[in-house]
Design a protein around this motif. Structure first.
Motif, PDB file in Angstrom:
ATOM      1  N   GLY A 200     131.632 -67.040 -45.921  1.00 37.17           N
ATOM      2  CA  GLY A 200     132.766 -68.253 -46.157  1.00 37.17           C
ATOM      3  C   GLY A 200     132.687 -68.753 -47.424  1.00 37.17           C
ATOM      4  O   GLY A 200     134.205 -67.640 -47.855  1.00 37.17           O
ATOM      5  N   TYR A 201     132.892 -69.247 -48.506  1.00 42.75           N
ATOM      6  CA  TYR A 201     133.619 -69.192 -49.630  1.00 42.75           C
ATOM      7  C   TYR A 201     132.785 -68.642 -50.711  1.00 42.75           C
ATOM      8  O   TYR A 201     133.143 -68.570 -51.815  1.00 42.75           O
ATOM      9  CB  TYR A 201     133.047 -70.491 -50.219  1.00 42.75           C
ATOM     10  CG  TYR A 201     134.160 -71.542 -49.976  1.00 42.75           C
ATOM     11  CD1 TYR A 201     135.789 -71.658 -49.891  1.00 42.75           C
ATOM     12  CD2 TYR A 201     134.406 -72.784 -48.509  1.00 42.75           C
ATOM     13  CE1 TYR A 201     136.934 -72.293 -49.243  1.00 42.75           C
ATOM     14  CE2 TYR A 201     135.248 -73.172 -47.893  1.00 42.75           C
ATOM     15  CZ  TYR A 201     136.166 -73.610 -48.460  1.00 42.75           C
ATOM     16  OH  TYR A 201     136.754 -73.838 -47.099  1.00 42.75           O
ATOM     17  N   GLY A 202     131.770 -67.383 -50.768  1.00 35.15           N
ATOM     18  CA  GLY A 202     131.432 -66.667 -51.313  1.00 35.15           C
ATOM     19  C   GLY A 202     129.851 -66.306 -51.471  1.00 35.15           C
ATOM     20  O   GLY A 202     128.787 -67.448 -50.665  1.00 35.15           O
ATOM     21  N   LEU A 203     129.199 -65.715 -52.622  1.00 34.52           N
ATOM     22  CA  LEU A 203     127.708 -65.659 -52.470  1.00 34.52           C
ATOM     23  C   LEU A 203     127.334 -67.000 -53.838  1.00 34.52           C
ATOM     24  O   LEU A 203     128.322 -67.052 -54.638  1.00 34.52           O
ATOM     25  CB  LEU A 203     127.313 -64.472 -53.480  1.00 34.52           C
ATOM     26  CG  LEU A 203     125.597 -64.444 -54.103  1.00 34.52           C
ATOM     27  CD1 LEU A 203     124.607 -64.525 -52.488  1.00 34.52           C
ATOM     28  CD2 LEU A 203     126.312 -63.034 -54.308  1.00 34.52           C
ATOM     29  N   VAL A 204     126.475 -67.582 -53.267  1.00 35.72           N
ATOM     30  CA  VAL A 204     126.015 -68.820 -54.274  1.00 35.72           C
ATOM     31  C   VAL A 204     126.060 -67.871 -56.005  1.00 35.72           C
ATOM     32  O   VAL A 204     125.378 -67.264 -55.699  1.00 35.72           O
ATOM     33  CB  VAL A 204     125.044 -69.678 -53.889  1.00 35.72           C
ATOM     34  CG1 VAL A 204     125.183 -69.875 -52.905  1.00 35.72           C
ATOM     35  CG2 VAL A 204     124.104 -68.887 -53.859  1.00 35.72           C
ATOM     36  N   ASP A 205     126.441 -69.050 -56.527  1.00 34.80           N
ATOM     37  CA  ASP A 205     126.322 -68.822 -58.273  1.00 34.80           C
ATOM     38  C   ASP A 205     124.874 -69.487 -59.419  1.00 34.80           C
ATOM     39  O   ASP A 205     126.252 -70.945 -59.212  1.00 34.80           O
ATOM     40  CB  ASP A 205     127.295 -68.343 -59.223  1.00 34.80           C
ATOM     41  CG  ASP A 205     127.070 -68.295 -60.604  1.00 34.80           C
ATOM     42  OD1 ASP A 205     126.152 -68.770 -61.334  1.00 34.80           O
ATOM     43  OD2 ASP A 205     128.014 -66.735 -60.633  1.00 34.80           O
ATOM     44  N   ALA A 206     124.214 -69.527 -58.880  1.00 28.42           N
ATOM     45  CA  ALA A 206     123.055 -70.691 -59.610  1.00 28.42           C
ATOM     46  C   ALA A 206     123.693 -71.422 -60.922  1.00 28.42           C
ATOM     47  O   ALA A 206     123.587 -72.761 -60.931  1.00 28.42           O
ATOM     48  CB  ALA A 206     121.981 -70.435 -60.018  1.00 28.42           C
ATOM     49  N   THR A 207     124.151 -70.370 -62.012  1.00 25.37           N
ATOM     50  CA  THR A 207     124.229 -70.834 -63.510  1.00 25.37           C
ATOM     51  C   THR A 207     125.221 -71.419 -63.198  1.00 25.37           C
ATOM     52  O   THR A 207     125.407 -72.621 -64.347  1.00 25.37           O
ATOM     53  CB  THR A 207     124.945 -69.639 -64.026  1.00 25.37           C
ATOM     54  OG1 THR A 207     122.981 -69.180 -64.113  1.00 25.37           O
ATOM     55  CG2 THR A 207     124.996 -69.929 -65.681  1.00 25.37           C
ATOM     56  N   LEU A 208     126.863 -71.247 -62.706  1.00 25.30           N
ATOM     57  CA  LEU A 208     127.857 -72.218 -62.195  1.00 25.30           C
ATOM     58  C   LEU A 208     128.058 -72.616 -61.715  1.00 25.30           C
ATOM     59  O   LEU A 208     128.229 -74.345 -61.814  1.00 25.30           O
ATOM     60  CB  LEU A 208     128.561 -71.197 -61.974  1.00 25.30           C
ATOM     61  CG  LEU A 208     129.022 -69.466 -62.644  1.00 25.30           C
ATOM     62  CD1 LEU A 208     129.916 -68.981 -61.618  1.00 25.30           C
ATOM     63  CD2 LEU A 208     130.491 -70.356 -64.229  1.00 25.30           C
ATOM     64  N   ALA A 209     126.805 -73.062 -60.742  1.00 23.04           N
ATOM     65  CA  ALA A 209     126.915 -74.834 -59.667  1.00 23.04           C
ATOM     66  C   ALA A 209     126.007 -75.242 -60.924  1.00 23.04           C
ATOM     67  O   ALA A 209     126.002 -76.320 -60.107  1.00 23.04           O
ATOM     68  CB  ALA A 209     126.057 -74.065 -58.576  1.00 23.04           C
TER      69      ALA A 209
END
Length: 576
Positions: free
Chosen positions: A423-432
């Motif tokens: 998909g659009y990649g691996l989730v990044d909690a801090t950036l999210a």
């Protein structure tokens, strides 16, 4: 301090020492935290024979330290049941907030000793943190509700539409939840019938939840990249079964989640497809040679450490290890022989997109704590636009004649990179979370409705140089696409025992090409048609203009007679 996910390349000795010190401090609160590489990976030894790659984790960094822990967020888990008295889950279970469809009670604790799947999922999301025992959840302060919909049997014995509706929006206990985790799905090889009215029967009520903001529905992509697959399909590297074969993975309200392993690559089993949204961490198999020798190399790569059913006679510690493998241990954690934790209340072998989905659900809980006013569309957008591009050199799948069956990463016309593996990649909690704190809600949804074309004469499906082609113009002013749904019909037939040879490609008005259904995958069909598929490759592109569907018989030689014709094409574009 854990460095930003965007800058984890060259690390000083001081940084490494700080990371180790931080991990040691965290371990004092949760003894098994050090093995949870998906929360923080600094190259430590874990429950496997290989170590995780540095910074291949969810990017939680300092969020937990700053009390971003999912407080105030409720996550529903539709699965095989949760042991609501588990010492690492009980404090986060909503009192009388769960529902057992089998017993018609609020207690979803499995009575079958083998049904540990849902408990493992719940622990990944919201195991209690800093309580001096066990593991920690991605969102350790989030609250949990459990919906047991699979019967009193091993794993999944069937899930009715009524049970899904109850757990997703209709049931009394489902009315107050912010996230719905669904680590289950269809793994067949046929195109399921799913009408436009059926789509509306799901998406309409789903959109009205959370007082109109919408629950974030998180769902596993499937574990069928190579399962039960002929060698020719495995060799083609397109994935044995596409995630879109489960129609629920194509719903606009659903985020379909792929799995990444501890090396930052696609987990070996993770189902691919154009309907993926983002990826979570699912790992591989978590075995150790000293306990279970003679397996393939990826079996000794890290899996996910999480909660098991309570006691040594239940769950992964009993059924999966002893009954399935006739072993007492497969790694240093499992069983009462463990010198790490002999309670048997935890496991180190949870994996699959079943594990990846709850890592994303946990991140959604952190995001919604940061900004409870976000809609489900906002959450989707934030996760996609802050996700990390893993495995940037993902290889394309190429047919012997040179046709690209599935590209690697493709940059769309709006500048977003999309992959049918990630998909659009691996989730990044801090950036999210950072994005959520300053995010302005997306404009109102614009829905083109279903548009269709059915020419008087069906179009022959030729080779890749001469594909069947149908076009539809969308002119309703969608400035930015969020998702596209489509369907088609043909009279093409194929021997189910051979790789399906037809390639389906959707082309946006801006020229971005999305492989919706690759040739050389597995499909059982008497006539190749799809009621309901999705592509999420066009985020933020314009929806206005001409959309083109192409079907090509990839192995067909130039000049050879077509084996079928494209009879119709329909499309629905959603955005703002």
């Amino acid at each position: 301090m854990h460095p930003s996910n965007r800058n984890r390349t060259i690390l000083s000795l001081a940084t490494l020492l700080a990371l180790s010190a931080g991990a040691a401090q965290a371990q004092q609160g949760d003894p098994l935290y050090r093995y949870q590489w998906h929360l923080m990976s600094y190259g430590q030894s874990v429950l496997a024979d290989t170590k995780p790659a540095f910074a291949v984790d969810l990017g939680i960094d300092d969020l937990h330290d700053y009390n971003v822990r999912g407080k105030g967020v409720v996550v529903g888990v539709l699965d095989s049941g949760v042991d609501i008295a588990h010492p690492d889950l009980a404090a986060n279970m909503v009192p009388d907030g769960s529902w057992n469809f089998d017993t018609q009670t609020h207690d979803t604790s499995p009575t079958n000793a083998s049904n540990a799947h849902g408990n493992a999922v719940a622990g990944i999301i919201a195991a209690v943190g800093w309580n001096g025992i066990g593991v920690r959840g991605v969102a350790p302060a989030a609250k949990l509700k459990s919906f047991n919909g699979f019967g009193d049997c091993f794993l999944f014995c069937g899930l009715s539409t009524g049970e899904i509706f109850y757990a997703w929006w209709d049931g009394a206990q489902a009315k107050r939840q912010d996230v719905s985790n669904n680590s289950w799905g269809y793994s067949g090889t046929t195109m399921q019938t799913f009408s436009e009215n059926s789509v509306a029967s799901y998406e309409g009520p789903m959109s009205q939840t959370r007082e109109g903001r919408g629950i974030s529905y998180v769902k596993s992509a499937g574990n069928d990249f190579i399962s039960d697959c002929p060698k020719a399909i495995v060799d083609a590297n397109v994935g044995c079964k596409q995630t879109g074969l489960d129609y629920r993975n194509n719903l606009f309200n659903v985020m379909t989640i792929a799995a990444v392993n501890a090396n930052g690559k696609r987990s070996s089993y993770s189902s691919p497809g154009s309907g993926l949204w983002v990826s979570g961490l699912g790992g591989e198999y978590g075995r150790q040679v000293k306990h279970q020798p003679g397996l393939a190399a990826n079996r000794y790569e890290p899996a996910i450490a999480t909660t098991d059913l309570v006691g040594c006679d239940r769950g992964y510690n009993n059924f999966v290890i002893k009954s399935s493998f006739n072993l007492n241990q497969v790694n240093d954690l499992d069983s009462n022989a463990s010198t790490i934790d002999n309670s048997c209340n935890y496991t180190g072998i949870m994996n699959g997109t079943s594990a990846a989905a709850p890592t994303v659900s946990g991140v959604v809980a952190l995001v919604l704590q940061a900004n409870p006013k976000l809609t489900y569309r906002d959450v989707k957008y934030i996760l996609a636009t802050t996700a990390r591009k893993v495995d940037p050199n993902q290889p394309a799948a190429v047919h012997a004649n040179g046709t690209v069956l599935v590209p690697g990463w493709t940059r769309n016309a709006a500048g977003h990179s999309f992959s049918n593996w990630f998909g659009y990649g691996l989730v990044d909690a801090t950036l999210a979370v950072e994005s959520a704190g300053k995010f302005k809600n997306l404009p109102a949804l614009v829905d083109s409705g279903w548009q269709r074309v059915q020419p008087d004469a069906a179009v022959a499906i030729g080779n890749p140089a001469a594909p069947a082609r149908l076009q539809i113009a969308i002119g309703n002013g969608i400035r930015k696409v969020e998702s596209v749904q489509l369907g088609w019909s043909t009279d093409y037939r194929n021997d189910a025992a051979t790789p399906f040879p037809v390639q389906v490609t959707l082309i946006s008005p801006s020229g971005t090409r999305s492989t919706v259904f690759p040739a050389m995958t597995r499909l059982s069909t008497s006539a190749f048609r799809a009621d309901f598929f999705a592509s999420n490759a066009f985020l933020d592109e314009t929806g206005q203009g001409t959309w083109t569907l192409e079907l090509a018989d990839v192995p067909l030689a130039a000049g050879a007679a077509s084996k079928g014709k494209l009879a119709s094409f329909k499309i629905r574009v959603l955005g703002h």
